[in-house]
Design a protein around this motif. Structure first.
Motif, mmCIF file in Angstrom:
data_model
loop_
_atom_site.group_PDB
_atom_site.id
_atom_site.type_symbol
_atom_site.label_atom_id
_atom_site.label_comp_id
_atom_site.label_asym_id
_atom_site.label_seq_id
_atom_site.Cartn_x
_atom_site.Cartn_y
_atom_site.Cartn_z
ATOM 1 N N GLY A 1 -8.725 -4.524 2.277
ATOM 2 C CA GLY A 1 -9.839 -5.438 2.549
ATOM 3 C C GLY A 1 -9.380 -6.885 2.396
ATOM 4 O O GLY A 1 -8.364 -7.152 1.749
ATOM 5 N N LYS B 1 0.828 -1.213 0.000
ATOM 6 C CA LYS B 1 0.000 0.000 0.000
ATOM 7 C C LYS B 1 0.859 1.258 0.000
ATOM 8 O O LYS B 1 0.492 2.284 -0.554
ATOM 9 C CB LYS B 1 -0.906 -0.007 1.246
ATOM 10 C CG LYS B 1 -2.247 -0.653 0.978
ATOM 11 C CD LYS B 1 -3.134 0.303 0.197
ATOM 12 C CE LYS B 1 -4.485 -0.313 -0.055
ATOM 13 N NZ LYS B 1 -5.414 0.641 -0.694
ATOM 14 N N ASP C 1 -7.363 0.999 4.112
ATOM 15 C CA ASP C 1 -8.361 0.467 3.152
ATOM 16 C C ASP C 1 -7.959 -0.875 2.566
ATOM 17 O O ASP C 1 -8.225 -1.147 1.392
ATOM 18 C CB ASP C 1 -8.610 1.455 1.998
ATOM 19 C CG ASP C 1 -9.568 2.540 2.425
ATOM 20 O OD1 ASP C 1 -10.391 2.280 3.317
ATOM 21 O OD2 ASP C 1 -9.447 3.660 1.880
ATOM 22 N N ASN D 1 -2.476 -2.055 -4.772
ATOM 23 C CA ASN D 1 -3.617 -2.625 -4.038
ATOM 24 C C ASN D 1 -3.696 -4.120 -4.261
ATOM 25 O O ASN D 1 -4.233 -4.572 -5.267
ATOM 26 C CB ASN D 1 -4.932 -2.003 -4.543
ATOM 27 C CG ASN D 1 -5.059 -0.581 -4.104
ATOM 28 O OD1 ASN D 1 -4.836 -0.255 -2.943
ATOM 29 N ND2 ASN D 1 -5.403 0.286 -5.047
#
Ligand SMILES: Cc1cc2nc3c(=O)[nH]c(=O)nc-3n(C[C@H](O)[C@H](O)[C@H](O)COP(=O)(O)OP(=O)(O)OC[C@H]3O[C@@H](n4cnc5c(N)ncnc54)[C@H](O)[C@@H]3O)c2cc1C
Length: 295
Positions: free
Chosen positions: A76, A23, A74, A28
């Motif tokens: 996930g 990140k 962020d 991502n």
């Protein structure tokens, strides 16, 4: 088929650290986890060798901090089990029960699985009384729990469970194989009984609640009753989902910089959170350089 730049299989400390470092480079990754983010660390009673925690930190608390950090970035986690991986036409195809993904870089951070009690027949009615991770007994209180094993995990589990339960460690070896400090603490704990040279030879469902263990020991044949049996007789790398063909290609793919095996899955007996985290950061740094080179 969904296309990804980087896929990480496993959201234990190694996989999470890889994602956090990626990140930082603006990459991502897709993380696929079959159970719960945090991995085996959920089972650690007190982590005293992870820098930054002068008084130690429980495994679940450290997991909470890792997942909070991932959440802030962020990151996930996709809930699924990877069941197969192939390398074809210059990229990986990662298969779960419901989806298939293509990726040019794959990180395998799948940790270990417990060695099963294969020498004993477990009667059907006793299966829910037997487990391999202390996580499964986290809600249990006031019970009598037998632990099979004599290494770090067996003693760490015993110290953990003895806060609210009575614990008996059954070690078939003739001495504990755990860290001296775990042994010292277990000796001081009033709720822990330790039996060595004691081998369980039968698991029986009798008239009493729980399970009966028939054992052989230097004192002859013994019987123990317990509400639960926790088995901690070793762990092996979790690579079941990779075929022989894939494993044969693995070294060449690692040399190309497209495949990474990190953390407990490849560290043999050197299975520690900080090593897994370091592996993850290193892999991410190499992945960044690789992706820049081929861009
Ligand atoms: C009782 C105990 C005490 C410990 N105490 C300490 C300690 O004090 N200090 C310390 O440094 N370490 C300790 N450890 C070790 C530490 O927990 C591990 O070294 C660390 O969790 C390894 O991280 P990992 O990411 O490599 O693997 P894991 O934590 O095992 O994570 C692997 C993840 O991959 C997932 N996975 C596996 N296969 C698949 C698949 N096919 N598809 C999708 N997901 C998959 C698993 O569900 C898991 O979440 C302890 C461990 C135990 C059991």
């Amino acid at each position: 088929m969904k296309a990804e730049q980087v896929i990480i299989v496993g959201a234990g400390p190694a996989g999470m650290a890889t994602a956090i470092q990626l990140k930082r480079y603006g990459i991502n990754p897709l993380i696929i986890e079959r159970l719960r983010a945090g991995g085996l660390l959920w089972n650690a009673n007190l982590v005293e060798n992870y820098p930054g925690f002068p008084n130690g930190v429980t495994g679940p608390r450290l997991v909470g901090l890792f997942t909070r950090q991932a959440g802030n970035l962020d990151i996930g986690v996709t809930q699924a089990e990877v069941i197969d991986v192939n390398f074809t036409d210059g990229s990986f195809v990662v298969q779960t029960a419901h989806d298939a993904y293509r990726t040019c870089v794959l990180v395998v951070a799948t940790g270990t699985r417990p060695v099963s009690l294969t020498h004993l027949v477990v009667p059907k009615g006793l299966r829910e009384r037997m487990c391999y991770e202390v996580y499964d007994l986290r809600q249990v209180e006031g019970a009598c729990i037998a632990i099979l094993g004599g290494g770090d995990a067996a003693f760490d589990y015993a110290l953990n469970l003895s806060r609210k339960n009575r614990v008996t460690i059954l070690n078939r070896g003739d001495q504990p194989k755990c860290l001296p400090l775990l042994w010292e603490r277990a000796q001081k704990a009033t709720n822990i009984t330790y039996c060595e040279r004691t081998q369980v030879v039968g698991l029986i469902q009798d008239d009493l609640p729980g399970l009966r263990m028939d054992c052989q020991s230097p004192a002859g044949e013994l019987q123990f009753h317990a509400d639960y049996l926790l088995v901690a007789i070793g762990r092996v790398p979790q690579l079941d989902f990779l075929s022989e063909t894939f494993l044969q290609q693995a070294i060449a793919l690692e040399e190309q910089g497209v495949l990474y095996r990190i953390g407990d899955v490849k560290n043999g007996i050197f299975r520690q959170t900080s090593i897994a985290v370091g592996d993850g950061v290193l892999a991410a740094m190499k992945i960044y350089r690789y992706l820049k080179e081929i861009a």
